[in-house]
Design an enzyme around this catalytic site. Structure first.
Site, PDB file in Angstrom:
ATOM      1  N   TYR A  54      41.410   7.654 -21.000  1.00  0.00           N
ATOM      2  CA  TYR A  54      42.055   6.544 -21.702  1.00  0.00           C
ATOM      3  C   TYR A  54      43.023   7.078 -22.754  1.00  0.00           C
ATOM      4  O   TYR A  54      42.638   7.690 -23.738  1.00  0.00           O
ATOM      5  CB  TYR A  54      41.007   5.627 -22.355  1.00  0.00           C
ATOM      6  N   ARG A 233      48.887  -7.594 -21.819  1.00  0.00           N
ATOM      7  CA  ARG A 233      48.685  -6.309 -21.140  1.00  0.00           C
ATOM      8  C   ARG A 233      49.690  -6.125 -20.009  1.00  0.00           C
ATOM      9  O   ARG A 233      50.281  -5.067 -19.865  1.00  0.00           O
ATOM     10  CB  ARG A 233      47.258  -6.270 -20.581  1.00  0.00           C
ATOM     11  N   GLY A 293      36.928  -6.520 -22.437  1.00  0.00           N
ATOM     12  CA  GLY A 293      38.118  -5.922 -23.024  1.00  0.00           C
ATOM     13  C   GLY A 293      38.743  -6.991 -23.913  1.00  0.00           C
ATOM     14  O   GLY A 293      38.699  -8.168 -23.564  1.00  0.00           O
ATOM     15  N   GLN A 299      40.173 -13.228 -29.173  1.00  0.00           N
ATOM     16  CA  GLN A 299      39.730 -13.136 -27.766  1.00  0.00           C
ATOM     17  C   GLN A 299      38.260 -12.736 -27.701  1.00  0.00           C
ATOM     18  O   GLN A 299      37.471 -13.315 -26.944  1.00  0.00           O
ATOM     19  CB  GLN A 299      40.549 -12.067 -27.022  1.00  0.00           C
TER      20      GLN A 299
END
Ligand code: NDP
Length: 330
Positions: A54, A233, A293, A299
């Site tokens: 990542y 994203r 995520g 969120q």
């Protein structure tokens, strides 16, 4: 928060966990990641997911800075890393990726340094490696466990046959065996978890599951049904490959139509699509933890609300969701 045992192990994971793929060090900075992890932890999340790949290790470095700043009791949370892809884009020489004994050992040491912890609770082989004998990989993982650097090890997106072979070798040699798999699982991606792995949940395998992309990278929130939000994203320039995979493949239109139908069910239940999508994953008892995520606090707050929805997902509602999603699900 609800906690489930990870497969047949004694480890209890929060059913909702939090991962940093493509958000930490790309979409969010240190202060935002600290706010997100603090919100997760304060709501009972006890598992934070990461990987060497990542952001070329920078995601682990960011999580490490947050963990050291928070100073939480180490016994109250679990943290993971994954090995296979190497430090994407940084190191591409032989032995800097894959599942050889050399890379597994070095990747573990590097993850411990980046995450600023003495041991990894979970360490995953991020993909199967056709170039390395499974016997070499399982021995390297077993050694890390016996050295106390890793507590539990597992796989991510391995074929069921490869997991079975790894478990067979470990049983034969009295090694610590892979006990958790990290596959994609959401309303549009079901077959591996529901069919291929089905025999592995029972004893003796007793496999646990920590599942990824419960909202199909945000697709299942409905946010892409009317275009591409600028701050999302899929509009991040170097994630064009992901945008194409989700929105430009044949069948993408049918998925967007299915999302509209799912939104109608969510409305009827007085909830939101993200909550419905996450709660649906949680209804599968073989799932130990759903890795959320989130690039924003709002969120994460919203998705944590999925827990309240569980009693409303009756067999009738689940059958309706099944009818909508099955025709477009892999
Ligand atoms: P999701 O499918 O839940 O997607 C998360 C993204 O969806 C967020 O970053 C956000 O995107 C959007 N989103 C989430 N909730 C909302 C909401 N309520 N409203 C609007 N948008 C929302 O999970 P991920 O794909 O991020 O996967 C979760 C974790 O799983 C990763 O962090 C990683 O730890 C792990 N993973 C593992 C893989 C593996 O191979 N083992 C592969 C991929 C992930 P936006 O930023 O656009 O707002």
């Amino acid at each position: 928060m609800e906690y489930r045992r990870m497969g047949k192990t004694g480890l209890q994971l929060s059913v909702l966990s939090y991962g940093s793929w493509v958000t930490f060090s790309k979409q969010v900075d240190d202060s935002a990641s600290a706010r997100l992890m603090a919100l997760a932890y304060d709501n009972g999340i006890n598992f934070f997911d990461n990987a060497e790949a990542y952001e070329g290790g920078r995601s682990e470095e960011m999580m490490g800075r947050v963990l050291s700043r928070m100073n939480w009791d180490r016994t109250t949370y679990c943290v993971s890393s994954k090995v296979f892809f190497g430090l994407y884009g940084k190191n591409n020489r032989p032995n800097q990726r894959g599942l050889s004994r050399k890379h597994i050992t070095e990747a573990c040491h590097a993850a411990l340094t980046r995450l600023q912890v003495d041991y990894l609770d979970l360490f995953y082989c991020h993909r199967a490696d056709p170039n390395v004998p499974i016997a070499e990989t399982v021995r390297a993982m077993h050694d890390l466990v016996t050295q106390g650097k890793v507590l539990y090890w597992g796989t991510s997106e391995w074929p069921a046959e490869a997991i079975k072979e790894a478990q067979r070798l470990c049983a034969e040699r009295n090694f610590h065996a892979p006990i958790v798999e990290q596959p994609q699982y959401n309303l549009f991606h079901r077959s591996r978890v529901e069919k291929e792995y089905a025999p592995l949940y029972r004893s003796p395998a007793g496999l646990g599951l920590t599942i990824w992309s419960p909202l199909a990278s945000g697709l299942l929130t409905g946010k892409y049904n009317s275009g591409l939000p600028a701050d999302s994203r899929l509009s991040t320039p170097d994630l064009a490959w992901l945008r194409d995979r989700l929105l430009a493949q044949p069948g993408a239109d049918k998925k967007l139509a299915a999302i509209s139908a799912l939104a109608a069910v969510a409305k009827e239940l007085g909830t939101t699509l993200p909550r419905l999508g996450v709660a649906w994953c949680l209804k599968n008892p073989n799932v130990s933890s759903v890795i959320l995520g989130a690039s924003r606090v709002e969120q994460l707050k919203e998705n944590l609300g999925a827990l309240d929805l569980l009693p409303d997902l009756t067999p009738d509602i689940l059958a309706r969701l099944e009818k909508i999603s099955s025709p477009v699900a892999a």
